[in-house]
Design a protein around this motif. Sequence first.
Motif, short mmCIF file in Angstrom:
data_model
loop_
_atom_site.label_atom_id
_atom_site.label_comp_id
_atom_site.label_asym_id
_atom_site.label_seq_id
_atom_site.Cartn_x
_atom_site.Cartn_y
_atom_site.Cartn_z
N ASP A 19 14.39 19.55 80.79
CA ASP A 19 14.16 20.64 81.73
C ASP A 19 15.50 21.33 81.97
N GLU A 20 15.80 22.30 81.12
CA GLU A 20 17.12 22.94 81.17
C GLU A 20 17.34 23.70 82.47
N ARG A 21 16.29 24.30 82.99
CA ARG A 21 16.44 25.04 84.24
C ARG A 21 16.86 24.10 85.37
N SER A 51 18.38 13.71 70.96
CA SER A 51 18.74 14.12 69.61
C SER A 51 20.01 14.96 69.62
N ARG A 52 20.57 15.17 68.45
CA ARG A 52 21.75 16.02 68.35
C ARG A 52 21.45 17.42 68.88
N GLU A 53 20.31 17.97 68.51
CA GLU A 53 19.98 19.32 68.97
C GLU A 53 19.84 19.36 70.49
N GLN A 54 19.18 18.37 71.07
CA GLN A 54 19.04 18.33 72.52
C GLN A 54 20.40 18.21 73.19
N ARG A 55 21.27 17.42 72.62
CA ARG A 55 22.60 17.25 73.22
C ARG A 55 23.42 18.53 73.11
N ALA A 56 23.30 19.23 72.00
CA ALA A 56 24.02 20.50 71.86
C ALA A 56 23.52 21.52 72.88
N ARG A 57 22.21 21.59 73.06
CA ARG A 57 21.64 22.53 74.04
C ARG A 57 22.07 22.15 75.46
N THR A 58 22.09 20.86 75.73
CA THR A 58 22.51 20.40 77.06
C THR A 58 23.97 20.71 77.31
N ALA A 59 24.80 20.54 76.31
CA ALA A 59 26.22 20.87 76.46
C ALA A 59 26.40 22.35 76.78
N ARG A 60 25.67 23.20 76.07
CA ARG A 60 25.77 24.65 76.34
C ARG A 60 25.29 24.97 77.75
N GLN A 91 32.52 21.10 71.42
CA GLN A 91 33.61 22.08 71.43
C GLN A 91 33.08 23.49 71.24
N THR A 92 32.08 23.64 70.38
CA THR A 92 31.47 24.95 70.19
C THR A 92 30.82 25.44 71.47
N ALA A 93 30.26 24.50 72.24
CA ALA A 93 29.62 24.85 73.50
C ALA A 93 30.61 25.27 74.57
N GLY A 94 31.89 24.96 74.38
CA GLY A 94 32.90 25.32 75.37
C GLY A 94 33.33 24.17 76.25
N ALA A 95 33.06 22.93 75.84
CA ALA A 95 33.49 21.78 76.63
C ALA A 95 35.00 21.76 76.77
N ALA A 96 35.47 21.40 77.95
CA ALA A 96 36.91 21.28 78.18
C ALA A 96 37.45 19.95 77.69
N ALA A 97 36.57 18.96 77.54
CA ALA A 97 36.96 17.63 77.07
C ALA A 97 35.71 16.91 76.61
#
Length: 296
Positions: A19-21, A51-60, A91-97
């Motif tokens: 639930d991204e919202r 999954s990797r995709e879910q984690r990438a979306r969550t990071a963004r 890192q692509t998502a803009g994580a600071a660390a």
Amino acid sequence: MFTGLSAFPLTPTDENGIDERAFVGLVSRLAAAGVDSIGALGSTGGYAYLSREQRARTARAAVEGAGTTPVIVGIGALRTLDVLNLAADAQTAGAAAVLLAPVTYQPLTDDEVFGLYETVTAELSVPLVVYDNPGTTHVTFSDELHGRIAALPNIGSIKIPGIAADDAPARIAALRAVVPAHVTIGVSGDWLAAGGLLGGADAWYSVLGGLFPESALAIARVAQAGDQAAAAASDRLEPLWALFRRHGSLRVMSAAAELLGLVSSPNLPLPLLPLDPASRRELDAALGELGLAQLT
């Protein structure tokens, strides 16, 4: 970023996805409260179930919701290749660390753990937090291993398990003696965090802060000032800490977020189950007793 309060929110998840919202709402609350950093996809964030995709979306989504507050993204996985891919996504998502626990199925030797961090840090453009979590990973870091890893490039902090207040000064001093001065030491184990901060830790990597940032900040700021009142403020939350110890902090924060109306149900990935009804009622009563039952 690696001092003060780092707040770790729930990632609301069911069998249909995240639930991204609701997640962005949780993250935005933390940024508005003034936490020092936000830890997305830590253990409370359920990273191992996604999954990797879910984690990438969550990071963004975390970076979007955090605004100017630094976001630390968990990248733990069983295989080094997967960790490298997750690091690239963060890192692509803009994580600071990034935050890395040595996730295991087969037991790892010290050389294997060191090799993981050596490989990953060589590819990073952001700092890394070493996640020392033996209760989950079954990897025990010796001080010697911590020293070897902390000397690698891009190591910014070490997240260690909670320490009893009487033991904290000696434990933190011993660890400081083997790591570079720029590497901070942060504590977890929320019910022990005040003692860790008073004993010399730089940061609190906090589950409580992921849902109740004002309460966690009040403890952290007093402790950072060296005021022993932090211990009393933490002790006041014992009804909540007792539930953490009995059921695990993830299940308790999941139920608390529901009770506050911030997430829907279910919000944990199977096979994880929510609190049983009796424990949920106990949590509801504890939140009311502690003045945490209403949103601020």
